[in-house]
Design a protein around this motif. Structure first.
Motif, PDB file in Angstrom:
ATOM      1  N   ALA A 114       0.826  -1.202   0.000  1.00 22.82           N
ATOM      2  CA  ALA A 114       0.000   0.000   0.000  1.00 22.82           C
ATOM      3  C   ALA A 114       0.862   1.255   0.000  1.00 22.82           C
ATOM      4  O   ALA A 114       0.593   2.225  -0.740  1.00 22.82           O
ATOM      5  CB  ALA A 114      -0.927  -0.012   1.215  1.00 22.82           C
ATOM      6  N   TYR A 115       1.893   1.251   0.820  1.00 22.08           N
ATOM      7  CA  TYR A 115       2.808   2.395   0.886  1.00 22.08           C
ATOM      8  C   TYR A 115       3.510   2.593  -0.456  1.00 22.08           C
ATOM      9  O   TYR A 115       3.651   3.709  -0.949  1.00 22.08           O
ATOM     10  CB  TYR A 115       3.807   2.155   2.013  1.00 22.08           C
ATOM     11  CG  TYR A 115       4.649   3.341   2.392  1.00 22.08           C
ATOM     12  CD1 TYR A 115       4.269   4.639   2.093  1.00 22.08           C
ATOM     13  CD2 TYR A 115       5.846   3.159   3.079  1.00 22.08           C
ATOM     14  CE1 TYR A 115       5.057   5.718   2.469  1.00 22.08           C
ATOM     15  CE2 TYR A 115       6.632   4.216   3.463  1.00 22.08           C
ATOM     16  CZ  TYR A 115       6.236   5.512   3.151  1.00 22.08           C
ATOM     17  OH  TYR A 115       7.026   6.570   3.524  1.00 22.08           O
ATOM     18  N   GLY A 116       3.936   1.497  -1.067  1.00 14.24           N
ATOM     19  CA  GLY A 116       4.592   1.586  -2.360  1.00 14.24           C
ATOM     20  C   GLY A 116       3.684   2.120  -3.447  1.00 14.24           C
ATOM     21  O   GLY A 116       4.088   2.950  -4.277  1.00 14.24           O
ATOM     22  N   LEU A 117       2.432   1.674  -3.454  1.00 13.02           N
ATOM     23  CA  LEU A 117       1.496   2.107  -4.496  1.00 13.02           C
ATOM     24  C   LEU A 117       1.255   3.604  -4.470  1.00 13.02           C
ATOM     25  O   LEU A 117       1.069   4.234  -5.520  1.00 13.02           O
ATOM     26  CB  LEU A 117       0.168   1.361  -4.345  1.00 13.02           C
ATOM     27  CG  LEU A 117       0.155  -0.097  -4.821  1.00 13.02           C
ATOM     28  CD1 LEU A 117      -1.123  -0.796  -4.373  1.00 13.02           C
ATOM     29  CD2 LEU A 117       0.302  -0.180  -6.345  1.00 13.02           C
ATOM     30  N   GLU A 396       7.118  -6.636  -6.177  1.00 14.64           N
ATOM     31  CA  GLU A 396       7.565  -5.262  -6.430  1.00 14.64           C
ATOM     32  C   GLU A 396       7.330  -4.862  -7.885  1.00 14.64           C
ATOM     33  O   GLU A 396       6.906  -3.732  -8.172  1.00 14.64           O
ATOM     34  CB  GLU A 396       9.049  -5.121  -6.085  1.00 14.64           C
ATOM     35  CG  GLU A 396       9.345  -5.206  -4.606  1.00 14.64           C
ATOM     36  CD  GLU A 396      10.813  -4.987  -4.286  1.00 14.64           C
ATOM     37  OE1 GLU A 396      11.139  -4.911  -3.089  1.00 14.64           O
ATOM     38  OE2 GLU A 396      11.640  -4.888  -5.228  1.00 14.64           O
ATOM     39  N   ARG A 397       7.580  -5.784  -8.794  1.00 18.42           N
ATOM     40  CA  ARG A 397       7.370  -5.483 -10.209  1.00 18.42           C
ATOM     41  C   ARG A 397       5.881  -5.252 -10.511  1.00 18.42           C
ATOM     42  O   ARG A 397       5.534  -4.421 -11.353  1.00 18.42           O
ATOM     43  CB  ARG A 397       7.939  -6.615 -11.068  1.00 18.42           C
ATOM     44  CG  ARG A 397       9.490  -6.683 -11.030  1.00 18.42           C
ATOM     45  CD  ARG A 397      10.075  -5.542 -11.815  1.00 18.42           C
ATOM     46  NE  ARG A 397      11.498  -5.368 -11.712  1.00 18.42           N
ATOM     47  CZ  ARG A 397      12.435  -6.104 -12.337  1.00 18.42           C
ATOM     48  NH1 ARG A 397      12.088  -7.147 -13.070  1.00 18.42           N
ATOM     49  NH2 ARG A 397      13.702  -5.798 -12.220  1.00 18.42           N
ATOM     50  N   GLU A 398       5.004  -5.978  -9.834  1.00 20.04           N
ATOM     51  CA  GLU A 398       3.567  -5.756 -10.020  1.00 20.04           C
ATOM     52  C   GLU A 398       3.158  -4.383  -9.469  1.00 20.04           C
ATOM     53  O   GLU A 398       2.302  -3.705 -10.045  1.00 20.04           O
ATOM     54  CB  GLU A 398       2.755  -6.859  -9.353  1.00 20.04           C
ATOM     55  CG  GLU A 398       2.896  -8.220 -10.006  1.00 20.04           C
ATOM     56  CD  GLU A 398       2.423  -8.237 -11.453  1.00 20.04           C
ATOM     57  OE1 GLU A 398       1.524  -7.448 -11.819  1.00 20.04           O
ATOM     58  OE2 GLU A 398       2.971  -9.049 -12.236  1.00 20.04           O
ATOM     59  N   VAL A 399       3.770  -3.976  -8.362  1.00 17.68           N
ATOM     60  CA  VAL A 399       3.502  -2.641  -7.820  1.00 17.68           C
ATOM     61  C   VAL A 399       3.932  -1.572  -8.822  1.00 17.68           C
ATOM     62  O   VAL A 399       3.195  -0.604  -9.083  1.00 17.68           O
ATOM     63  CB  VAL A 399       4.224  -2.438  -6.475  1.00 17.68           C
ATOM     64  CG1 VAL A 399       4.107  -0.983  -6.008  1.00 17.68           C
ATOM     65  CG2 VAL A 399       3.657  -3.373  -5.411  1.00 17.68           C
ATOM     66  N   LEU A 400       5.105  -1.730  -9.396  1.00 19.42           N
ATOM     67  CA  LEU A 400       5.594  -0.769 -10.388  1.00 19.42           C
ATOM     68  C   LEU A 400       4.680  -0.734 -11.607  1.00 19.42           C
ATOM     69  O   LEU A 400       4.385   0.345 -12.147  1.00 19.42           O
ATOM     70  CB  LEU A 400       7.026  -1.118 -10.804  1.00 19.42           C
ATOM     71  CG  LEU A 400       8.096  -0.964  -9.716  1.00 19.42           C
ATOM     72  CD1 LEU A 400       9.443  -1.480 -10.218  1.00 19.42           C
ATOM     73  CD2 LEU A 400       8.217   0.484  -9.268  1.00 19.42           C
ATOM     74  N   ALA A 401       4.222  -1.904 -12.033  1.00 23.79           N
ATOM     75  CA  ALA A 401       3.327  -1.959 -13.194  1.00 23.79           C
ATOM     76  C   ALA A 401       1.988  -1.298 -12.884  1.00 23.79           C
ATOM     77  O   ALA A 401       1.423  -0.575 -13.714  1.00 23.79           O
ATOM     78  CB  ALA A 401       3.119  -3.414 -13.622  1.00 23.79           C
ATOM     79  N   ALA A 411      -2.704  -4.063  -9.136  1.00 25.38           N
ATOM     80  CA  ALA A 411      -2.544  -3.841  -7.700  1.00 25.38           C
ATOM     81  C   ALA A 411      -3.049  -5.045  -6.915  1.00 25.38           C
ATOM     82  O   ALA A 411      -2.403  -5.504  -5.961  1.00 25.38           O
ATOM     83  CB  ALA A 411      -3.281  -2.574  -7.277  1.00 25.38           C
ATOM     84  N   VAL A 412      -4.203  -5.576  -7.300  1.00 26.81           N
ATOM     85  CA  VAL A 412      -4.724  -6.786  -6.651  1.00 26.81           C
ATOM     86  C   VAL A 412      -3.724  -7.924  -6.798  1.00 26.81           C
ATOM     87  O   VAL A 412      -3.456  -8.675  -5.847  1.00 26.81           O
ATOM     88  CB  VAL A 412      -6.090  -7.175  -7.248  1.00 26.81           C
ATOM     89  CG1 VAL A 412      -6.510  -8.566  -6.767  1.00 26.81           C
ATOM     90  CG2 VAL A 412      -7.152  -6.146  -6.880  1.00 26.81           C
ATOM     91  N   LEU A 444      -5.870   4.384  -9.285  1.00 29.07           N
ATOM     92  CA  LEU A 444      -6.107   2.969  -9.624  1.00 29.07           C
ATOM     93  C   LEU A 444      -7.536   2.793 -10.139  1.00 29.07           C
ATOM     94  O   LEU A 444      -8.507   3.066  -9.430  1.00 29.07           O
ATOM     95  CB  LEU A 444      -5.888   2.090  -8.396  1.00 29.07           C
ATOM     96  CG  LEU A 444      -4.448   2.001  -7.871  1.00 29.07           C
ATOM     97  CD1 LEU A 444      -4.413   1.209  -6.573  1.00 29.07           C
ATOM     98  CD2 LEU A 444      -3.533   1.364  -8.914  1.00 29.07           C
ATOM     99  N   LYS A 445      -7.656   2.321 -11.363  1.00 27.28           N
ATOM    100  CA  LYS A 445      -8.989   2.169 -11.998  1.00 27.28           C
ATOM    101  C   LYS A 445      -9.194   0.721 -12.409  1.00 27.28           C
ATOM    102  O   LYS A 445      -8.293   0.013 -12.721  1.00 27.28           O
ATOM    103  CB  LYS A 445      -9.109   3.066 -13.226  1.00 27.28           C
ATOM    104  CG  LYS A 445      -8.844   4.537 -12.940  1.00 27.28           C
ATOM    105  CD  LYS A 445      -9.866   5.126 -11.970  1.00 27.28           C
ATOM    106  CE  LYS A 445      -9.617   6.626 -11.755  1.00 27.28           C
ATOM    107  NZ  LYS A 445     -10.531   7.220 -10.787  1.00 27.28           N
TER     108      LYS A 445
END
Length: 445
Positions: A114-117, A396-401, A411-412, A444-445
């Motif tokens: 959450a913090y990263g997003l 981490e890569r999913e957060v960046l994406a 994000a999910v 986030l949509k």
């Protein structure tokens, strides 16, 4: 030399300035620019710095601004220590995760995601501005989650952004001290990701002394990580893990301790620091004394829930001194003066860990000189550590994406794939709940 501190109204900025006051060498920092969105916090911290500098001749000049471009323009070094959403956001991260029965710590598990997003988009904007306004500057990132944020910024700054953390330094210092060695003379074989690494060896005069430590339960039980993890588990691992791995190896106990605590760590710090900044509204208050008192309480309560769940007792006095500011100063000195040194840093992999690609940011010993930080080749990780590193790097890569695309589905996926989140349905509820409490996740949509 000009140093810009982003998050300049942050509580720990006086640690950095205090380290600068000890530097009297040629090419030292002579001008510190504090940048923050909160002018009141800037004024409070500037008061502490003024009292720190009162007895120091020719102390670095301090200016403050809420204009980011002004702060960045012409900087030689940029120190990033921002906290998107403030400590109230950290408290929300913890509360939402714990309501689902999963960890909400700010860099590990659901809280870290959450913090990263909400931090990555802001960090990317800073990186782009720094590349334009201070193309020759070196960016030192302390913003958490440090490895993830450093990797996001590296896509725009390349190797001119370097992440720092005091955890590996403190771990190496404790191990060396227990072995009766000078930490400055020890080579620490450490590798992993930020808050997810292991000491596999500690060489003194060419001899690896870690086996001696691992063979002695008494020595293992005499320092922080030995008390936290237990001698038997460290002997089974054949390595000394970073303290943050307690959240992985003893997850159920950690979550239970956090749920039973009167306040989460974020809520405690939010209240504690609010009192400090409120006190600083009084022009007659002794700023440095108030800051010292607040910091001592902060350090003494660090990871208190983990130590309680492990029966580890109070922190040793020698572990209450922090250390990231010393890493930052050593890094700046090495680059600015070509004073070659070795530091454990967060940098792009460049082939050091074969299981990750070259651009993946890892935490590893680096040789530092005027050309920056150069990661040192290390032995492969054992399979159990490799699996964990690869899984968390994938998250981490999913957060960046997700941050780049604005995709709620990505994000999910980031939450669902994390080893400490055990359900896709939990992941979906976490994204919904975090989006409800964090305006910074509206993208986030």
């Amino acid at each position: 030399m000009k140093l810009t501190i982003l998050g300049g109204g942050g509580f720990r900025v006086p640690l950095v300035y205090g380290a600068l006051l000890t530097d009297r060498g040629e090419g030292r920092v002579t001008h510190v620019v504090l940048h923050d969105l909160d002018d009141g916090r800037l004024r409070a911290v500037a008061r502490v710095l003024a009292e720190q500098a009162a007895a120091v001749p020719d102390a670095p000049r301090v200016t403050a601004t809420t204009d980011l471009d002004e702060a960045l323009r012409g900087a030689d070094f940029v120190f990033s220590a921002i906290r998107v959403g403030g400590l109230e956001g950290r408290a929300d991260d913890e509360r939402v995760a714990l309501a689902e029965g999963v960890l909400g710590q700010e860099t590990v598990g659901a809280g870290g995601i959450a913090y990263g997003l909400r931090t990555v988009p802001v960090a990317v904007d800073i990186a782009r501005r720094a590349a334009r306004l201070a193309p020759d500057a070196w960016v030192i990132n302390f913003t958490n989650p440090a490895g993830l944020v450093t990797e996001a910024m590296s896509r725009h700054l390349g190797d001119r952004v370097i992440g720092i953390c005091d955890s590996p330094v403190g771990l190496g210092r404790r191990i060396a001290r227990v072995l009766g060695a000078d930490p400055k003379q020890a080579w620490i074989d450490y590798v992993g990701l930020n808050h997810l690494g292991w000491v596999r060896g500690l060489r003194i005069a060419g001899r690896d002394e870690l086996p001696r430590l691992l063979a002695d339960p008494g020595l293992l039980g005499s320092f922080e990580e030995g008390k936290l993890f237990g001698a038997d588990w460290l002997q089974s691992l054949g390595a000394i893990p970073n303290e943050y791995l307690h959240y992985y190896y003893f997850n159920r106990e950690a979550v239970r301790a956090y749920r039973q605590a009167e306040k989460t760590r974020g809520a405690f710090l939010a209240g504690q620091q609010a009192r400090f900044y409120e006190e600083m509204r009084d022009p007659g208050a002794a700023a440095l004394a108030a800051w010292d008192r607040t910091r001592a309480e902060r350090e003494a309560t660090y990871m208190a829930e983990n130590r309680e769940s492990a029966g580890a007792g109070e922190r040793d006095a020698d572990d209450l001194s922090g250390g990231y500011e010393k890493v930052a100063l050593a890094l700046m000195r090495a680059i600015a003066r070509d004073e070659r040194t070795t530091l454990i840093l967060n940098v792009r992999n460049q082939g050091v860990l074969s299981v990750l690609d070259a651009d993946a940011v890892i935490e590893v010993p680096c040789l530092v000189d005027s050309g920056g930080a150069h990661p040192v080749a290390v032995a492969p990780l054992p399979e159990h550590a490799t699996g964990l590193v690869c899984a968390v790097k994938g998250v981490e890569r999913e957060v960046l994406a997700a941050a780049e695309s604005g995709s709620r589905a990505r994000a999910v996926k980031a939450f669902a794939l994390h080893p400490l989140v055990d359900s896709v349905n939990v992941a979906r509820r976490l994204v919904e709940a975090y989006a409800d409490v964090h305006p910074g996740l509206a993208y986030l949509k």
